[in-house]
Structure formats: C-alpha cells, structure tokens
Scaffold this active site. Structure first.
Site, PDB file in Angstrom:
ATOM      1  N   LYS A  22       0.853  -1.212   0.000  1.00  0.00           N
ATOM      2  CA  LYS A  22       0.000   0.000   0.000  1.00  0.00           C
ATOM      3  C   LYS A  22       0.872   1.240   0.000  1.00  0.00           C
ATOM      4  O   LYS A  22       0.649   2.173  -0.771  1.00  0.00           O
ATOM      5  CB  LYS A  22      -0.873  -0.003   1.260  1.00  0.00           C
ATOM      6  CG  LYS A  22      -1.568   1.328   1.547  1.00  0.00           C
ATOM      7  CD  LYS A  22      -2.402   1.308   2.785  1.00  0.00           C
ATOM      8  CE  LYS A  22      -1.699   1.739   4.008  1.00  0.00           C
ATOM      9  NZ  LYS A  22      -1.405   3.156   4.153  1.00  0.00           N
ATOM     10  N   ASN A  23       1.933   1.253   0.818  1.00  0.00           N
ATOM     11  CA  ASN A  23       2.718   2.487   0.966  1.00  0.00           C
ATOM     12  C   ASN A  23       3.715   2.690  -0.159  1.00  0.00           C
ATOM     13  O   ASN A  23       4.465   3.663  -0.171  1.00  0.00           O
ATOM     14  CB  ASN A  23       3.401   2.515   2.345  1.00  0.00           C
ATOM     15  CG  ASN A  23       2.357   2.607   3.440  1.00  0.00           C
ATOM     16  OD1 ASN A  23       1.188   2.898   3.177  1.00  0.00           O
ATOM     17  ND2 ASN A  23       2.748   2.309   4.668  1.00  0.00           N
ATOM     18  N   CYS A 116      -5.228  12.384  12.432  1.00  0.00           N
ATOM     19  CA  CYS A 116      -5.852  11.101  12.076  1.00  0.00           C
ATOM     20  C   CYS A 116      -5.835  10.250  13.340  1.00  0.00           C
ATOM     21  O   CYS A 116      -5.432  10.690  14.404  1.00  0.00           O
ATOM     22  CB  CYS A 116      -5.104  10.439  10.938  1.00  0.00           C
ATOM     23  SG  CYS A 116      -3.609   9.647  11.483  1.00  0.00           S
ATOM     24  N   ARG A 121      -0.992  14.850  12.229  1.00  0.00           N
ATOM     25  CA  ARG A 121      -0.128  14.461  11.096  1.00  0.00           C
ATOM     26  C   ARG A 121       0.462  15.746  10.492  1.00  0.00           C
ATOM     27  O   ARG A 121       0.025  16.226   9.471  1.00  0.00           O
ATOM     28  CB  ARG A 121      -0.897  13.671  10.048  1.00  0.00           C
ATOM     29  CG  ARG A 121      -1.467  12.367  10.530  1.00  0.00           C
ATOM     30  CD  ARG A 121      -0.435  11.348  10.983  1.00  0.00           C
ATOM     31  NE  ARG A 121       0.263  10.657   9.931  1.00  0.00           N
ATOM     32  CZ  ARG A 121      -0.177   9.532   9.356  1.00  0.00           C
ATOM     33  NH1 ARG A 121      -1.311   9.022   9.730  1.00  0.00           N
ATOM     34  NH2 ARG A 121       0.513   8.951   8.397  1.00  0.00           N
ATOM     35  N   ASP A 307       4.315   0.359  11.835  1.00  0.00           N
ATOM     36  CA  ASP A 307       3.069  -0.237  11.333  1.00  0.00           C
ATOM     37  C   ASP A 307       2.907  -1.680  11.793  1.00  0.00           C
ATOM     38  O   ASP A 307       1.806  -2.224  11.736  1.00  0.00           O
ATOM     39  CB  ASP A 307       3.035  -0.203   9.794  1.00  0.00           C
ATOM     40  CG  ASP A 307       3.003   1.225   9.291  1.00  0.00           C
ATOM     41  OD1 ASP A 307       3.285   1.431   8.094  1.00  0.00           O
ATOM     42  OD2 ASP A 307       2.724   2.128  10.090  1.00  0.00           O
ATOM     43  N   ARG A 399      -8.730  -0.316   4.111  1.00  0.00           N
ATOM     44  CA  ARG A 399      -7.799   0.653   3.509  1.00  0.00           C
ATOM     45  C   ARG A 399      -6.514  -0.034   3.069  1.00  0.00           C
ATOM     46  O   ARG A 399      -5.851   0.406   2.137  1.00  0.00           O
ATOM     47  CB  ARG A 399      -7.435   1.751   4.527  1.00  0.00           C
ATOM     48  CG  ARG A 399      -8.523   2.765   4.810  1.00  0.00           C
ATOM     49  CD  ARG A 399      -7.973   3.873   5.683  1.00  0.00           C
ATOM     50  NE  ARG A 399      -6.677   4.278   5.209  1.00  0.00           N
ATOM     51  CZ  ARG A 399      -5.647   4.599   6.012  1.00  0.00           C
ATOM     52  NH1 ARG A 399      -5.790   4.536   7.312  1.00  0.00           N
ATOM     53  NH2 ARG A 399      -4.491   4.966   5.502  1.00  0.00           N
TER      54      ARG A 399
END
Ligand code: EPZ
Length: 418
Positions: A22-23, A116, A121, A307, A399
């Site tokens: 994803k990143n 968030c 952020r 993460d 997500r």
C-alpha cells in the site's frame, strides 16, 4: 456497518500470496501524473486507499483502467491542480500529490490532511523543503494554496526527521526542478526505493547514496513505464503473527526477506521456525505457544516498523512472558490496546510505552477497529481467542488489507464478513 465474525482457536495452515505494498502504490500513483504517457502498474492491491487515489487521479483528468491487479494510468490530459476537501479527507496521504502536482502544474490547492487516528499528522517537513525549492505556500483556513513563479529549483535539504511522506513529496517536487536536489537524513523505507526505481524507469535521475542521502538531478520530462509494486512487508508480518498465535504453519509467497529483516528475529525468538526459499517464499512454523520476553522499539527503517507494532502486540498478548513496546514514531498509536483488553489481554500503557503480560488464552468479544493496523491486531487476536470475536470498523482494515477474510479462510480460519 459490516463486521467480521471470527470463531477463534483454529490452527492456520496453508499458502498465501502477499499483496502489493500500500505504501508503495500510493506515491507511485501520485508520481504517474508527472509522466507524459501511459504507466502500467502491476501487483496493485485492491484496497480502498487505492480506490480513493484513483478518484483523485480521475478528478485531476487522468484516465485509469484496472485490469485484475494491473492498473493503467494515462495522465496526458491532466488539467486540474486542486484536490477537493472531500477527497483529501477520505485519505490523509493524499498530501503525497502536492509535490507531483507542483512539478507538473506549477501550482496546487489542497486542504491540510488534518489529524488522524494516529495523532496529529503535521506536514512542516514537507512544506519547509518545498519552500526551499521555491514553492510559495499560503496556508489559510486549513487549506494550502501553493504555486511557483519561476518553477522549482534544486537545493540541499536536510530533514530533521526521516519522514517518509516528506521524502516522497520532495523527490516528486525535485524530478523536474532546475538543477540538483540533495536530501539528507531522508527516509529509506523499501517503499521509497520502489518509488525511486519506478521514477528512474520513467527517465528520472535519482541516486540513493548511502541510502540516507538522495540526489535528484532535474530532467525536462518523464515518459511512461511498466512497473511491478514490491510486496507489502506489513501485511507479511501480519500473516506471520496470525500463524504465531494459532500454532500455525504458513507458506507466504512473494516475500522480500530484506524488507522484514527487523521482524524475523522477533518471530524466531518467539519460537517460530522460519525458512526462506529462493523463490521469495517464506515458511513459518509456529510453536504451541510463542515465548516472548523482550523490548520492541519502533524506529525508522531499517528499525522495527511502527506499522507492525499493533499486529505483533497481538502475538505478545498470548505469549509466555512479558514484553515491552516503545512507540517512537506516532504519538497516539495504542488505540488497539483498549480493544485487546476486552479480549482478556493484560496490557499497561504509559505514554509511549506499553507493557504486555502474556496470558494463556484470550476470550472472544465484540471489538472495534480504530485504525488500520490496530484493526489488523484485533483480527490476529480474534484468531487466537476462545469463542467468537466480532470486529467492527472494517473501513479501517479495508484501507490496507486486500481480501483479508478470504485469505485467512483459505488457510483454515473461521471468519466471515456480515
Ligand atoms: C508513512 O506515513 C506511512 N504512510 C505510514 O503508514 C507509516 O506508519 C509512516 O510512514 C512511518 O513509516 C504511507 O506511506 C501512506 P512520516 P507518513 O512522515 O509519511 C512526524 C500505515 O499504517 N512528521 O514518516 O505520514 C509525524 O507526525 C500508515 O500504512 C512531522 O513531524 O509518516 C510522525 O510522528 C500509517 N512533520 C513521524 O514524523 C512532517 O512534516 C513519522 O511520520 C512529517 C512527519
């Protein structure tokens, strides 16, 4: 709202293929708007953050076609330079479009990403670097109105913190800038390397020397290319944790060992046997109960990834021993602890430190995901818990995890979405 119903204590056994990162895909898709012709991106995960990014691309005037896990992006007719609030609010990391938009349109209008689930952020590192390159940034009423009068110019930028997003935004702003940009103390996550590999294939001139310094020589334009996104290292670690809490045995295909090198020793110390075969396959055989007695500090790459903190914490809740987490990257990344306590975990949090005393068994309960990786942590814990666990807040999970329940079901979990 849909929920996941998990009947826990089932051993996981079987084979899974890891999705694209994803990143990696998010900054690469933003970078596509700089390219003067089509880009074809393979191994693109079908996750909601990609869906939102595609909405932004389409809004800007790009054509996108999704064929399986290959996404074709044509930015030839891009004509907008703003991202509306409703899209920015759907995904904070849309800020990654700032550098790319300014590169190709000379201006950009978007709202501040705002806080968030993980805490504020800030984007001060992004804006300080862009201002050094000649971007005029007007911040007012929560919106950013940015433009360059005579185009961006290369310069030397020293980041006070190796911010992933700031590094990506500055790379994307420097690609077409006049002259050379040198970023020191840059982030060196594998996703940054993937982005620079993609950009160099499009004709950019980026060198990563000693990996904390990135040199970008401005070029006049970028052409399109074909690129395969690297596997998602956090999803890999999540499935490893799922194996470890169910005394499971999983074969994970499409794994890059070097990208999870800070996590492998943690699972081995917990008693898991890990074998990496040459075809990028990882086999993890887990003990009846993981043993865990150590301190885990989250750090910028190549340290232990923030993460992975939540999914690995789920493993330590049922381990034999006491573990300690120090969350050094985000100020509010223990939202999953309150929910893990509902499952019977024994965790104490004090500021950025969490102490986990392993218990023999968790017991199923109704829990709520509050953020992406915290949600993954609750699923991992539910797989281990006795009885039924119901996980809400799936919008967070969707997500970043592609077909999570189908994948887990395929290796023996009793899990369904209702
Ligand atoms: C990226 O977020 C990832 N997101 C995050 O993954 C990941 O946790 C994070 O990097 C760290 O690895 C994407 O790539 C889309 P940072 P980013 O800028 O870029 C502070 C997930 O679960 N900071 O490295 O926002 C910031 O507040 C997500 O997949 C500033 O102070 O991370 C934070 O404390 C979550 N000023 C720290 O740096 C700035 O200008 C790390 O942020 C920028 C950041």
């Amino acid at each position: 709202m849909s929920e996941l119903i998990i009947e826990g204590s089932r051993r996981l056994e079987g084979e899974l293929t890891i999705q694209g990162a994803k990143n990696s895909i998010l900054p690469i898709l933003a970078a596509c708007i700089i390219c003067k012709d089509e880009c074809i991106i393979h191994n693109c995960p079908r996750i909601s953050d990609v869906d939102v990014t595609i909405k932004v691309l389409n809004y800007l005037g790009c054509k996108t076609v999704f064929e399986g896990n290959s996404l074709i992006v044509d930015s030839r007719n891009i004509f907008k330079n703003d991202i509306p609030d409703f899209l920015m609010r759907e995904m904070r990391s849309s800020i990654i479009f700032l550098g790319a938009l300014v590169s190709v349109m000379g201006k950009a209008k978007l709202c501040l990403p705002g806080g968030c689930e993980l805490g504020p952020r800030p984007i001060d590192l992004h804006l300080d670097g862009l201002r050094q390159m000649g971007l005029i940034v007007n911040e007012s009423h929560g919106a950013l109105d940015c433009e360059t009068v005579s185009g961006l110019r290369g310069c030397n930028i020293a980041l006070s913190f190796p911010s992933v997003g700031a590094t990506e935004n500055l790379i994307l702003a420097a690609i077409l800038a006049k002259g050379t940009t040198v970023i020191t103390n840059a982030a060196k996550e594998p996703e940054i390397v993937d982005l620079t590999n993609f950009l160099n294939k499009c004709g950019a001139k980026i060198t990563c020397c000693g990996d904390s310094t990135i040199i970008i020589e401005g070029v006049s334009s970028l052409h399109g290319t074909e690129h395969t996104v690297i596997p998602d290292r956090i999803v890999t670690i999540t499935y490893m944790a799922a194996s470890a809490v169910t005394a499971g045995s999983l074969i994970l295909n499409n794994v890059l060992e070097e990208n999870i090198s800070s996590a492998i020793p943690i699972f081995e110390e917990a008693g898991c046997i890990i074998k990496i075969s040459k075809g990028n396959s990882l086999k993890i055989d887990s003990p009846a109960r993981p043993y865990f007695n150590r301190l885990i500090r989250t750090m910028p790459y190549p340290g232990f990834p923030t993460d992975a903190q939540a999914p690995v914490m789920a493993m330590t809740t049922i381990a034999d021993g006491t573990s300690m987490f120090v969350e050094n990257i985000f100020s509010n990344r223990y939202k999953h602890v309150g929910e893990l306590l509902r499952l019977g975990a024994d965790i104490k949090v004090e500021d950025k430190v969490a102490i986990v005393d392993g218990v023999k068994r968790l017991s199923g309960a109704k829990v709520q995901a509050m953020d992406l990786r915290g949600g993954a942590s609750l699923v991992v814990a539910g797989l281990s818990a006795e009885g039924r666990t119901v996980v809400g807040g799936l919008n967070h999970l969707d997500r970043g995890y592609e077909c999570l329940e189908d994948n887990l079901k395929s290796v023996g979990a009793s899990i369904r979405r209702v």
